[in-house]
Motif scaffolding. Structure first.
Motif, PDB file in Angstrom:
ATOM      1  N   ASN A   1       2.891   0.848 -19.742  1.00  0.00           N
ATOM      2  CA  ASN A   1       4.034   1.478 -19.059  1.00  0.00           C
ATOM      3  C   ASN A   1       3.721   2.872 -18.505  1.00  0.00           C
ATOM      4  OD1 ASN A   1       5.800  -0.727 -19.568  1.00  0.00           O
ATOM      5  ND2 ASN A   1       6.210   0.054 -21.631  1.00  0.00           N
ATOM      6  N   ASN A   2       2.450   3.159 -18.311  1.00  0.00           N
ATOM      7  CA  ASN A   2       2.050   4.413 -17.661  1.00  0.00           C
ATOM      8  C   ASN A   2       1.899   4.137 -16.167  1.00  0.00           C
ATOM      9  OD1 ASN A   2       0.974   6.824 -16.788  1.00  0.00           O
ATOM     10  ND2 ASN A   2      -0.681   6.882 -18.297  1.00  0.00           N
ATOM     11  N   PHE A   3       3.035   4.022 -15.495  1.00  0.00           N
ATOM     12  CA  PHE A   3       3.022   3.594 -14.098  1.00  0.00           C
ATOM     13  C   PHE A   3       2.404   4.650 -13.184  1.00  0.00           C
ATOM     14  CE2 PHE A   3       6.790   1.357 -15.945  1.00  0.00           C
ATOM     15  CZ  PHE A   3       6.216   0.094 -15.958  1.00  0.00           C
ATOM     16  N   THR A   4       2.662   5.911 -13.470  1.00  0.00           N
ATOM     17  CA  THR A   4       2.089   6.972 -12.637  1.00  0.00           C
ATOM     18  C   THR A   4       0.566   6.936 -12.700  1.00  0.00           C
ATOM     19  OG1 THR A   4       4.020   8.403 -12.993  1.00  0.00           O
ATOM     20  CG2 THR A   4       1.984   9.458 -12.239  1.00  0.00           C
ATOM     21  N   GLY A   5       0.022   6.816 -13.916  1.00  0.00           N
ATOM     22  CA  GLY A   5      -1.424   6.745 -14.071  1.00  0.00           C
ATOM     23  C   GLY A   5      -2.008   5.505 -13.422  1.00  0.00           C
TER      24      GLY A   5
ATOM     25  N   LEU B   1       0.828  -1.205   0.000  1.00  0.00           N
ATOM     26  CA  LEU B   1       0.000   0.000   0.000  1.00  0.00           C
ATOM     27  C   LEU B   1       0.863   1.256   0.000  1.00  0.00           C
ATOM     28  CD1 LEU B   1      -2.885  -0.935   2.478  1.00  0.00           C
ATOM     29  CD2 LEU B   1      -2.944  -0.885  -0.009  1.00  0.00           C
ATOM     30  N   ILE B   2       1.928   1.233   0.790  1.00  0.00           N
ATOM     31  CA  ILE B   2       2.843   2.378   0.812  1.00  0.00           C
ATOM     32  C   ILE B   2       3.474   2.571  -0.559  1.00  0.00           C
ATOM     33  CG2 ILE B   2       5.023   3.240   1.767  1.00  0.00           C
ATOM     34  CD1 ILE B   2       4.256   1.947   4.411  1.00  0.00           C
ATOM     35  N   TYR B   3       3.866   1.465  -1.198  1.00  0.00           N
ATOM     36  CA  TYR B   3       4.488   1.549  -2.519  1.00  0.00           C
ATOM     37  C   TYR B   3       3.516   2.134  -3.540  1.00  0.00           C
ATOM     38  CZ  TYR B   3       6.896   0.201  -6.792  1.00  0.00           C
ATOM     39  OH  TYR B   3       7.513   0.239  -8.021  1.00  0.00           O
ATOM     40  N   VAL B   4       2.257   1.743  -3.461  1.00  0.00           N
ATOM     41  CA  VAL B   4       1.245   2.282  -4.373  1.00  0.00           C
ATOM     42  C   VAL B   4       1.135   3.791  -4.213  1.00  0.00           C
ATOM     43  CG1 VAL B   4      -1.240   2.377  -4.831  1.00  0.00           C
ATOM     44  CG2 VAL B   4      -0.101   0.173  -4.605  1.00  0.00           C
ATOM     45  N   LEU B   5       1.042   4.253  -2.978  1.00  0.00           N
ATOM     46  CA  LEU B   5       0.875   5.681  -2.725  1.00  0.00           C
ATOM     47  C   LEU B   5       2.119   6.473  -3.122  1.00  0.00           C
ATOM     48  CD1 LEU B   5      -0.956   5.535   0.727  1.00  0.00           C
ATOM     49  CD2 LEU B   5      -1.954   5.980  -1.518  1.00  0.00           C
ATOM     50  N   VAL B   6       3.297   5.946  -2.782  1.00  0.00           N
ATOM     51  CA  VAL B   6       4.540   6.645  -3.122  1.00  0.00           C
ATOM     52  C   VAL B   6       4.694   6.760  -4.636  1.00  0.00           C
ATOM     53  CG1 VAL B   6       7.061   6.489  -3.065  1.00  0.00           C
ATOM     54  CG2 VAL B   6       5.742   6.053  -0.987  1.00  0.00           C
ATOM     55  N   THR B   7       4.422   5.684  -5.354  1.00  0.00           N
ATOM     56  CA  THR B   7       4.551   5.702  -6.809  1.00  0.00           C
ATOM     57  C   THR B   7       3.509   6.614  -7.450  1.00  0.00           C
ATOM     58  OG1 THR B   7       5.304   3.402  -6.703  1.00  0.00           O
ATOM     59  CG2 THR B   7       4.703   4.254  -8.862  1.00  0.00           C
ATOM     60  N   ALA B   8       2.306   6.641  -6.872  1.00  0.00           N
ATOM     61  CA  ALA B   8       1.249   7.489  -7.422  1.00  0.00           C
ATOM     62  C   ALA B   8       1.642   8.964  -7.390  1.00  0.00           C
ATOM     63  CB  ALA B   8      -0.049   7.270  -6.654  1.00  0.00           C
ATOM     64  N   PHE B   9       2.374   9.373  -6.352  1.00  0.00           N
ATOM     65  CA  PHE B   9       2.765  10.780  -6.205  1.00  0.00           C
ATOM     66  C   PHE B   9       4.229  11.016  -6.575  1.00  0.00           C
ATOM     67  CE2 PHE B   9      -0.895  10.397  -3.381  1.00  0.00           C
ATOM     68  CZ  PHE B   9      -1.620  11.536  -3.705  1.00  0.00           C
ATOM     69  N   SER B  10       4.875  10.023  -7.197  1.00  0.00           N
ATOM     70  CA  SER B  10       6.308  10.134  -7.492  1.00  0.00           C
ATOM     71  C   SER B  10       6.623  11.266  -8.462  1.00  0.00           C
ATOM     72  CB  SER B  10       6.838   8.809  -8.049  1.00  0.00           C
ATOM     73  OG  SER B  10       6.152   8.474  -9.257  1.00  0.00           O
TER      74      SER B  10
ATOM     75  N   GLY C   1       4.812  14.024  -8.705  1.00  0.00           N
ATOM     76  CA  GLY C   1       4.202  15.252  -8.208  1.00  0.00           C
ATOM     77  C   GLY C   1       2.683  15.185  -8.164  1.00  0.00           C
ATOM     78  N   ILE C   2       2.120  16.085  -7.392  1.00  0.00           N
ATOM     79  CA  ILE C   2       0.668  16.115  -7.214  1.00  0.00           C
ATOM     80  C   ILE C   2      -0.037  16.472  -8.522  1.00  0.00           C
ATOM     81  CG2 ILE C   2      -1.231  17.252  -5.997  1.00  0.00           C
ATOM     82  CD1 ILE C   2       0.560  17.572  -3.598  1.00  0.00           C
ATOM     83  N   ARG C   3       0.605  17.375  -9.319  1.00  0.00           N
ATOM     84  CA  ARG C   3      -0.032  17.791 -10.566  1.00  0.00           C
ATOM     85  C   ARG C   3      -0.228  16.614 -11.519  1.00  0.00           C
ATOM     86  NH1 ARG C   3       2.145  23.078 -13.525  1.00  0.00           N
ATOM     87  NH2 ARG C   3       1.171  23.910 -11.636  1.00  0.00           N
ATOM     88  N   GLU C   4       0.808  15.767 -11.623  1.00  0.00           N
ATOM     89  CA  GLU C   4       0.691  14.593 -12.488  1.00  0.00           C
ATOM     90  C   GLU C   4      -0.358  13.623 -11.960  1.00  0.00           C
ATOM     91  OE1 GLU C   4       1.969  13.882 -15.421  1.00  0.00           O
ATOM     92  OE2 GLU C   4       2.830  15.894 -15.451  1.00  0.00           O
ATOM     93  N   PHE C   5      -0.430  13.522 -10.641  1.00  0.00           N
ATOM     94  CA  PHE C   5      -1.447  12.661 -10.026  1.00  0.00           C
ATOM     95  C   PHE C   5      -2.843  13.162 -10.387  1.00  0.00           C
ATOM     96  CE2 PHE C   5      -4.445  11.848  -6.588  1.00  0.00           C
ATOM     97  CZ  PHE C   5      -4.338  10.481  -6.424  1.00  0.00           C
TER      98      PHE C   5
END
Length: 275
Positions: free
Chosen positions: A240-244, A32-41, A43-47
């Motif tokens: 390969n859109n890991f952030t999305g 869960l931590i990895y999911v959240l960290v990667t989601a915001f890796s 920046g917030i704008r990209e998220f």
């Protein structure tokens, strides 16, 4: 009133607590931590951009729509099935009870294939459905059917043990006093099963939101049409859109946390009321 003394934890208890804690950290907390960290890796704008994408929003709203319809249908079925199995004696009762548990033993992918065979082009029903303008496979109705199938045991299986434990004495007394069926259910039966019912609704909701296998077979993965959140996450990850992918995963995790909080509240209220 008996006051129980606090028992000191021995070495075995500490070992068991340590093993459970380690397992939860490795299998639950770290992912869960990895999911959240990667989601915001990035920046917030990209998220925000990833979550605000039109296809992402469609997957979120589609997931919520399917979940709401599924819960409503399973609520009606769950109450009817529980009432039928606990209040009436008839031949085939055990068969119906076993069939209710079938989705728990059948792979969701097999469930999806069953509906494809039932309503797909090779089915004898297909010409009639096509003539009536009804599209099930690779459309919203198919997704809803698949989700209902994999989740319909949850509500009934929470209610049935409570109805069996309470018996029929109060309902029979109310009937002798002239109360109608609806009044008996609302005033006598439902107050006893309301916490089990709500708990079943929570479980059904959580399962419906995260369903992947059966929906994957029936959806056709049509971009912007039949992709629920789990399917859209897979699509982004494969591209390969890991952030999305992790951004949408974070939203799904947030929904799961909300469901978990609601479940905890219901469990606590139910325990307080039963004391």
């Amino acid at each position: 009133m008996v006051i129980r003394e606090k028992q000191k934890l021995g070495p075995l208890q500490w070992v068991l607590i340590g093993i459970c804690s380690l397992f939860l950290v490795v299998m639950l907390i770290l992912p869960l931590i990895y999911v959240l960290v990667t989601a915001f890796s990035d920046g917030i704008r990209e998220f925000i951009n990833a979550v605000g994408d039109k296809y992402a929003l469609h997957s979120i709203f589609l997931t919520l729509e399917v979940t709401v319809i599924t819960v409503l249908v399973n609520t009606v079925f769950g109450i009817f099935a529980a009432w039928c199995l606990t209040r009436f004696q008839f031949k085939g009762k055990k068969v119906i009870s076993a069939l209710i548990d079938l989705p728990l033993t059948v792979s969701p992918i097999i469930a999806g294939l069953i509906f494809v065979l039932t309503f797909g082009r090779q089915s004898f029903l297909y010409p009639y459905l096509q003539g009536a303008g009804i599209k099930i496979i690779f459309a919203l109705p198919g997704i809803i059917l698949a989700t209902i199938f994999v989740t319909f045991p949850f509500i009934s299986r929470e209610i049935i043990p409570v109805l069996n434990a309470n018996g029929t004495d109060e309902e029979e007394a109310a009937a002798l006093m002239g109360a109608g069926g609806a009044t008996i259910f609302c005033k006598v039966t439902f107050p006893h099963i309301k916490w089990a019912f709500l708990y079943g609704v929570v479980l059904c909701t959580a399962r419906a939101m995260g369903e992947f296998g059966a929906v994957s077979v029936l959806s056709g993965h049509l971009q912007g049409k039949t992709n629920t959140m789990p399917l859209y996450i897979e699509l982004l990850y494969q591209g390969n859109n890991f952030t999305g992918a992790f951004a949408i995963s974070a939203i799904l995790v947030l929904m799961a946390v909300v469901i978990l909080v609601i479940r905890s509240v219901l469990e606590r209220k139910g325990a307080v009321e039963n004391e």
